[in-house]
Scaffold this active site. Structure first.
Site, PDB file in Angstrom:
ATOM      1  N   LYS A  71       0.818  -1.212   0.000  1.00  0.00           N
ATOM      2  CA  LYS A  71       0.000   0.000   0.000  1.00  0.00           C
ATOM      3  C   LYS A  71       0.859   1.274   0.000  1.00  0.00           C
ATOM      4  CE  LYS A  71      -2.600   0.686   3.601  1.00  0.00           C
ATOM      5  NZ  LYS A  71      -2.376  -0.406   4.438  1.00  0.00           N
ATOM      6  N   THR A  73       3.981   1.597  -0.890  1.00  0.00           N
ATOM      7  CA  THR A  73       4.743   1.670  -2.140  1.00  0.00           C
ATOM      8  C   THR A  73       3.886   2.208  -3.275  1.00  0.00           C
ATOM      9  OG1 THR A  73       6.100  -0.202  -1.423  1.00  0.00           O
ATOM     10  CG2 THR A  73       6.106   0.301  -3.775  1.00  0.00           C
ATOM     11  N   ARG A  94       2.038   8.464   6.900  1.00  0.00           N
ATOM     12  CA  ARG A  94       2.296   8.356   8.331  1.00  0.00           C
ATOM     13  C   ARG A  94       3.794   8.241   8.599  1.00  0.00           C
ATOM     14  NH1 ARG A  94      -1.043   3.242  10.013  1.00  0.00           N
ATOM     15  NH2 ARG A  94      -0.454   2.617   7.913  1.00  0.00           N
ATOM     16  N   LYS A 105       8.498  -5.937  11.384  1.00  0.00           N
ATOM     17  CA  LYS A 105       7.611  -5.417  10.345  1.00  0.00           C
ATOM     18  C   LYS A 105       8.336  -4.522   9.348  1.00  0.00           C
ATOM     19  CE  LYS A 105       3.174  -2.977   9.828  1.00  0.00           C
ATOM     20  NZ  LYS A 105       3.588  -1.754   9.149  1.00  0.00           N
ATOM     21  N   ALA A 273      -3.487   1.551  13.808  1.00  0.00           N
ATOM     22  CA  ALA A 273      -4.593   1.397  12.859  1.00  0.00           C
ATOM     23  C   ALA A 273      -5.734   0.554  13.411  1.00  0.00           C
ATOM     24  CB  ALA A 273      -4.086   0.790  11.552  1.00  0.00           C
ATOM     25  N   PHE A 301      -3.991  -0.847   7.317  1.00  0.00           N
ATOM     26  CA  PHE A 301      -4.663  -2.136   7.109  1.00  0.00           C
ATOM     27  C   PHE A 301      -5.557  -2.107   5.861  1.00  0.00           C
ATOM     28  CE2 PHE A 301      -4.320  -2.726  11.974  1.00  0.00           C
ATOM     29  CZ  PHE A 301      -3.067  -3.276  11.847  1.00  0.00           C
ATOM     30  N   PHE A 381       3.730  -8.663  -9.160  1.00  0.00           N
ATOM     31  CA  PHE A 381       4.856  -9.503  -8.737  1.00  0.00           C
ATOM     32  C   PHE A 381       5.315 -10.309  -9.958  1.00  0.00           C
ATOM     33  CE2 PHE A 381       3.439  -8.295  -4.670  1.00  0.00           C
ATOM     34  CZ  PHE A 381       4.371  -8.674  -3.712  1.00  0.00           C
ATOM     35  N   TRP A 409       7.137  -0.502  -7.792  1.00  0.00           N
ATOM     36  CA  TRP A 409       8.278  -1.002  -7.019  1.00  0.00           C
ATOM     37  C   TRP A 409       9.500  -1.158  -7.921  1.00  0.00           C
ATOM     38  CZ3 TRP A 409      11.603  -5.159  -7.064  1.00  0.00           C
ATOM     39  CH2 TRP A 409      12.350  -5.370  -5.900  1.00  0.00           C
TER      40      TRP A 409
END
Length: 556
Positions: A71, A73, A94, A105, A273, A301, A381, A409
């Protein structure tokens, strides 16, 4: 393949004063923190108050999975892409917390060629906001215990103190502690505990305040405990709201940095979140809307938690009107929602993809139910097959939703140009008719039921005896006519993390209901929420190092 930090360290950054000038901020309104970071004076908002707002774009996602969605990225990549197609775009994100950086994480600065920089600084101490919030929070904690020690004129019930201490680090040993040991000089013995700083109500207050005066007023309303008569004790009763606001006088100012492609980025605030609303600050978002034609932001999330709170809490308090929502999904994550094990996600499986697509479909329904048009971003991907991508495209087309294959990405802004064009086209062709889900004057149970049935797709709500008593108490003191902030599993539309895809015929169980009176919402817990994480067996901290030249390695 280069790591994120290697890519970030090779970035050709512009001086932050040049970035600021590029979006119309005068040098007198910029407070530099070194060459590439700055805080922006709130006076800019006053100067630009008559300027029309730009378009607000929210990036959200399907329910997160171990496969990853990307998200942040996509948010960064979309901002870069909008500038590449000739739009004046600004990103609003954020701030990362140190706990996850050194845990497992990771940070929140994007990835690959869609990152905000200087990445090391952003993920570490940045401009000191986290430390200011920690200090303000713990000042209230210290004052509370000091008040009890010196006679307890407020008759605070030490068994009903709500205000824990905070630290911006993962440390499980501090979750439940005893303070005041060592005899009379050290105060009264009582049970206490620590949360991670981003779980502090001060963080939520900072992100929902519209001015320093508003922040001080919100801080004064914090419920810190109950007295021996069962009545709430507020921060204003301890008379430290002014001192706390003073500690936050710089933290309330939005931070300005840039992306790898020099797109301006406002990074400010980072509330949890689940027990909070999971969005960057209203002030940073409002500032971006005055300075840019498009502001791209995100919420924590999946859309069932992040987008719902963005709409019902942040937009409500900030008077914001989102123009478009981008829902991020990956082929891998949708296959996981369709029942595929993590070690099989690289194998083509259109049948499982079809089952998992139901999760995306529900999120599309939810967002359009708020009156905001949607674009789906397939975060690509290398394992994705043409058949799988085509399947998602066809299903989205059947729903009348634009869909874009996103490669930010690997390619940065170039890999998001198609997404950017579709976002602009959607905004221009489908006006937003944004509306919140519920009226705050409804009862707490009515508000919870609307979210559980409309957003999650459940058939009803079950309450524990404790939760019912807590709701009754909040109603008694008139603390119930505010939005509700649902704390539930992020992994499922339900409150059971094992129910993937689009579960149905389930009930949501409410275990606890608490007030965040300064932030201005009621927190509804449907499970056990960890507010002080622990470190894993092999924390990321073991891989991070710095050499004699100051070059950092191992930071993602």
């Amino acid at each position: 393949m280069k790591s994120d930090i290697q890519i970030a360290q090779e970035a050709k950054m512009k001086p932050v004063l040049e970035v600021a000038r590029g979006i119309g901020i005068e040098e007198d309104d910029v407070e530099s923190y070194g060459k590439y970071k700055a805080k922006i004076s709130l006076s800019v908002l006053e100067k630009l108050k008559d300027k029309p707002d730009g378009k607000l774009v929210l990036v959200t996602a399907i329910n997160p999975t171990p496969a990853g969605e990307g998200k942040s990225t996509v948010t960064v990549g979309l901002g870069q892409a909008l500038n590449r197609i000739g739009k004046k775009a600004i990103i609003a994100l954020r701030e990362p917390s140190l706990g996850p950086v050194f845990g497992v994480k990771g940070g929140a600065a994007g990835g690959g060629y869609a990152q905000v920089v200087p990445m090391e600084d952003i993920n570490l101490h940045f401009t000191g906001d986290m430390h200011a919030i920690t200090s303000a929070h713990n000042l209230l904690s210290a004052t509370l215990d000091n008040h009890i020690h010196h006679g307890n004129d407020l008759r605070i019930d030490s068994r009903r103190i709500l205000w824990k201490r905070v630290l911006d680090m993962n440390d499980r040993a501090l979750r439940d502690i005893v303070v005041g040991l060592g005899g009379k000089p050290n105060g009264f013995v009582r049970q206490d505990g620590f949360m991670i700083t981003v779980a502090s109500e001060i963080m939520a207050i900072l992100c929902l305040s519209t001015s320093l005066t508003d922040l001080k007023e919100r801080v004064s309303r914090i419920v810190v405990a109950y007295n021996l008569d069962g009545n709430p004790v507020y921060c204003r009763d301890l008379k430290v709201q002014g001192a706390m606001a003073m500690l936050l006088k710089d933290a309330i100012k939005p931070n300005l940095v840039q992306t790898l492609e020099n797109t301006p980025a406002l990074i400010h605030g980072g509330p949890f979140a689940n027990i909070a609303h999971g969005c960057n600050s209203i002030l940073a978002t409002k500032l971006g809307l005055k300075l840019g034609d498009y502001v791209v932001t995100e919420a924590g999330f999946g859309a069932d938690l992040g987008a719902e709170k963005f709409f019902d809490i942040k937009c409500r308090f900030g008077g914001l009107n989102p123009s478009c929502v981008v829902i991020v999904a990956t082929v891998r994550a949708l296959k996981h929602h369709g029942g595929v094990a993590k070690d099989k996600l690289n194998e083509e499986n259109v049948e499982a993809l079809g089952r998992g697509f139901e999760n995306l479909e529900k999120h599309i329904e939810n967002v359009t139910g708020f009156g905001v048009p949607v674009v789906v971003a397939i975060n690509k991907f290398v394992s994705d097959t043409d058949k799988e991508v085509e399947y998602i495209q066809n299903r989205c087309s059947e729903l009348g939703v634009q869909v874009s294959l996103c490669e930010v990405w690997a390619k940065g802004g170039e890999g998001g140009e198609d997404l950017a064009k579709k976002v602009v086209a959607t905004i221009e062709s489908k006006p937003s008719n944004f509306k919140v889900l519920y009226d705050t004057d409804l009862s707490i149970k009515e508000k919870i039921n609307k979210i559980a049935t409309n957003i999650y797709g459940g058939k009803g709500v079950i309450y524990t005896k404790a939760a019912l008593n807590q709701i009754k108490e909040l109603e008694k003191f008139g603390l119930d006519k505010v939005p509700v902030c649902m704390a539930k599993s992020q992994y499922s539309l339900s409150d059971d993390p094992s129910l993937l895809g689009r579960p149905s015929d389930f009930e949501v169980t409410v275990k606890e209901v608490k007030i965040s009176n300064g932030a201005g919402f009621v927190v509804v817990l449907t499970g056990d929420v960890m507010t002080m994480p622990g470190l894993p067996k092999v924390p990321s901290a073991e891989k991070i190092d710095i050499d004699e030249n100051g070059v950092i390695t191992g930071l993602f």
